[in-house]
Design a protein around this motif. Structure first.
Motif, PDB file in Angstrom:
ATOM      1  N   GLU A   1       0.825  -1.213   0.000  1.00 16.23           N
ATOM      2  CA  GLU A   1       0.000   0.000   0.000  1.00 16.23           C
ATOM      3  C   GLU A   1       0.860   1.264   0.000  1.00 16.23           C
ATOM      4  O   GLU A   1       0.453   2.298  -0.520  1.00 16.23           O
ATOM      5  CB  GLU A   1      -0.931  -0.009   1.215  1.00 16.23           C
ATOM      6  N   LEU A   2       2.056   1.163   0.557  1.00 16.35           N
ATOM      7  CA  LEU A   2       2.984   2.299   0.547  1.00 16.35           C
ATOM      8  C   LEU A   2       3.701   2.441  -0.792  1.00 16.35           C
ATOM      9  O   LEU A   2       4.361   3.442  -1.037  1.00 16.35           O
ATOM     10  CB  LEU A   2       4.019   2.144   1.667  1.00 16.35           C
TER      11      LEU A   2
ATOM     12  N   LYS B   1      -7.022  -8.636  -1.251  1.00 22.58           N
ATOM     13  CA  LYS B   1      -6.397  -7.646  -0.361  1.00 22.58           C
ATOM     14  C   LYS B   1      -5.141  -7.058  -0.999  1.00 22.58           C
ATOM     15  O   LYS B   1      -4.868  -5.861  -0.872  1.00 22.58           O
ATOM     16  CB  LYS B   1      -6.062  -8.274   0.991  1.00 22.58           C
ATOM     17  N   TYR B   2      -4.371  -7.891  -1.684  1.00 24.11           N
ATOM     18  CA  TYR B   2      -3.160  -7.443  -2.374  1.00 24.11           C
ATOM     19  C   TYR B   2      -3.519  -6.432  -3.473  1.00 24.11           C
ATOM     20  O   TYR B   2      -2.913  -5.360  -3.567  1.00 24.11           O
ATOM     21  CB  TYR B   2      -2.429  -8.653  -2.963  1.00 24.11           C
ATOM     22  N   ASN B   3      -4.519  -6.766  -4.292  1.00 24.38           N
ATOM     23  CA  ASN B   3      -4.946  -5.857  -5.362  1.00 24.38           C
ATOM     24  C   ASN B   3      -5.486  -4.552  -4.788  1.00 24.38           C
ATOM     25  O   ASN B   3      -5.226  -3.474  -5.326  1.00 24.38           O
ATOM     26  CB  ASN B   3      -5.989  -6.526  -6.257  1.00 24.38           C
TER      27      ASN B   3
ATOM     28  N   GLN C   1      -4.133  -0.716  -5.399  1.00 24.96           N
ATOM     29  CA  GLN C   1      -5.053   0.337  -5.834  1.00 24.96           C
ATOM     30  C   GLN C   1      -5.015   1.536  -4.878  1.00 24.96           C
ATOM     31  O   GLN C   1      -5.102   2.683  -5.320  1.00 24.96           O
ATOM     32  CB  GLN C   1      -6.473  -0.213  -5.951  1.00 24.96           C
ATOM     33  N   GLU C   2      -4.880   1.276  -3.590  1.00 30.13           N
ATOM     34  CA  GLU C   2      -4.795   2.363  -2.598  1.00 30.13           C
ATOM     35  C   GLU C   2      -3.556   3.213  -2.834  1.00 30.13           C
ATOM     36  O   GLU C   2      -3.600   4.435  -2.748  1.00 30.13           O
ATOM     37  CB  GLU C   2      -4.800   1.811  -1.178  1.00 30.13           C
TER      38      GLU C   2
ATOM     39  N   ALA D   1      -1.295   8.313  -4.772  1.00 28.66           N
ATOM     40  CA  ALA D   1      -0.321   8.982  -5.634  1.00 28.66           C
ATOM     41  C   ALA D   1      -1.030   9.925  -6.606  1.00 28.66           C
ATOM     42  O   ALA D   1      -0.582  11.059  -6.823  1.00 28.66           O
ATOM     43  CB  ALA D   1       0.508   7.948  -6.388  1.00 28.66           C
ATOM     44  N   MET D   2      -2.134   9.472  -7.170  1.00 29.80           N
ATOM     45  CA  MET D   2      -2.889  10.312  -8.095  1.00 29.80           C
ATOM     46  C   MET D   2      -3.480  11.527  -7.374  1.00 29.80           C
ATOM     47  O   MET D   2      -3.496  12.637  -7.926  1.00 29.80           O
ATOM     48  CB  MET D   2      -4.004   9.509  -8.770  1.00 29.80           C
TER      49      MET D   2
END
Length: 135
Positions: free
Chosen positions: A30-31, A74-76, A80-81, A86-87
């Motif tokens: 997520e980071l 959870k990985y996907n 996405q997070e 970042a966006m």
């Protein structure tokens, strides 16, 4: 007297019994960390992560739900997070600096807004010499 060998059958996989390590891994994803760095930080084998992902994809293909498919979801979501944050950062920055908006256009729509590069080669540039000795 023959001793019975213990079987690994029934042993819970790391995905189930070491949720702390799995959660650390997902937090690193997520980071924005790579799979390799995230696995290393969480003290998980990178090969295990890829095995879990492959197993989840097989389970999904077979129409099954498992702890592997739960992990993949959870990985996907963690990936996405990271992308979403970042966006949001780039979008917030473009209010103050046009370069953030230009970067976003260039990366998202490179065909239309990316750097144009032309490549022209001649025979001399690549060391090709054409000999016309046909009579």
């Amino acid at each position: 007297m023959e001793r019975k060998r213990k079987s690994n059958m029934g042993r819970k996989p790391i995905l189930v019994h070491n949720k702390e390590a799995v959660n650390q891994f997902l937090h690193c994803i997520e980071l924005g960390m790579t799979i390799g760095h995230s696995a290393e930080y969480a003290q998980l084998a990178t090969t295990s992560i890829y095995e879990w992902i492959n197993r989840a994809e097989q389970d999904i293909e077979a129409g099954k739900t498992s702890y592997h498919t739960d992990f993949l979801n959870k990985y996907n979501r963690a990936k996405q997070e990271f992308i979403k944050r970042a966006m949001e950062t780039i979008n917030a920055a473009q209010q103050a600096d046009w370069k953030a908006a230009a970067y976003l256009l260039k990366m998202r729509y490179s065909k239309d807004y990316g750097d144009k590069q032309e490549l022209a080669l001649s025979g001399d540039d690549v060391g090709i010499k054409i000999i016309n000795d046909v009579k």
